[in-house]
Design an enzyme around this catalytic site. Structure first.
Site, PDB file in Angstrom:
ATOM      1  CB  CYS A  76      -0.911  -0.009   1.230  1.00 60.79           C
ATOM      2  SG  CYS A  76      -1.826   1.527   1.481  1.00 60.79           S
ATOM      3  CB  CYS A 214      -5.767   3.989  -3.566  1.00 60.45           C
ATOM      4  SG  CYS A 214      -4.879   2.453  -3.954  1.00 60.45           S
TER       5      CYS A 214
END
Length: 275
Positions: A76, A214
């Protein structure tokens, strides 16, 4: 069981961060921890749990990342920035460091107190200019970052800034589960604003909803757009729901820059948590 934690956020992508080097929680326990503690109103609430662990290779530490549904993700980008700051503040690593992830090693740098840069895992699988059957989507790109790759669908959606998220949800879910994507995919809708910056809305696999940001999705989007514009190098500013992120594209190299914010510290004492 009392578990020390730090709550962090990067562009409003929020995380519960723990040091698992002493806790030694197993994969199953970390998954259960994420499912319980990420639930808003029932517990602390977050998009994911991140755990610092000992590396298996030569990196400074290992990042273990668990989505709110308990699934373990490859990497991530916003999480990597936050865990880099956590590692610096906890004296686990210095101002430059290497983070071991499932998708590969990720270099990271402290730029100032709150701003961090990470080098995202490079694109390893790309398929450009696909169409999605049964919808009006005419430009859909597929980009995997790292190996094993983090899967991203990148969808051009004109007028995105004025479209409510609930109008995008059915299309996002259909693309996220499209059988052409063997691992599913995060779905990144984008459009350009009048200045040439990108507007991005991301429906995240594992969270199963739109999130405020994101990092890897921003990287995949900047890479796909640069490809379509014939640019091998570019500095791209992306406006996400949680703020702004910068992606520097240099051929196959993608650097993600943004804030990593400390929100709170404390002990997880959730009486409904059973590990």
């Amino acid at each position: 069981m009392k578990i020390p934690y730090t709550k962090m956020q990067g562009a409003a992508n929020d995380f519960i961060v723990i040091d698992n080097r002493s806790l030694k929680l197993t994969h199953e326990q970390l998954s259960a921890l994420a499912i319980q503690t990420c639930r808003h109103k029932f517990s602390i609430g977050a998009d994911a749990v991140m755990a610092v662990d000992y590396p298996e290779g030569t990196a400074d530490f290992r990042m273990r990342f668990y989505n709110a549904d308990g699934t373990e993700a490859e990497m991530c980008g916003n999480g990597a920035r936050c865990i880099a700051r956590y590692a610096y503040e906890q004296q686990i690593a210095g101002e430059s460091m290497t983070i071991e992830t499932v998708a590969g090693d990720v270099p990271a740098w402290r730029l100032d107190k709150k701003e961090y840069k990470v080098l995202l895992n490079p694109p390893t699988v790309t398929r450009f200019d696909q169409s999605f059957p049964g919808t009006t989507v005419t430009t859909l790109d597929y980009v995997e970052l790292g190996n094993p790759g983090i899967p991203h669908a990148v969808v051009h959606y004109p007028g995105l800034a004025d479209v409510p998220l609930n109008e995008l949800t059915d299309t996002a879910k259909a693309i996220r589960h499209w059988d052409a994507f063997p691992k599913g995919a995060n779905v990144n809708f984008y459009d350009e604003d009048p200045t040439g910056d990108l507007i991005v809305r991301t429906f995240e696999r594992g969270v199963e909803d739109f999130t405020f940001a994101c990092g890897t999705g921003s990287g995949a989007t900047a890479y796909a757009v640069s490809h379509h514009q014939g640019e091998s190098t570019a500095e791209v500013l992306l406006h996400v729901l949680g703020g702004t992120l910068t992606v520097v594209v240099d051929h196959e190299e993608l650097a993600l820059i943004g804030d990593a914010i400390m929100v709170s510290e404390g002990l997880i004492t959730d009486e409904n948590l059973h590990l």
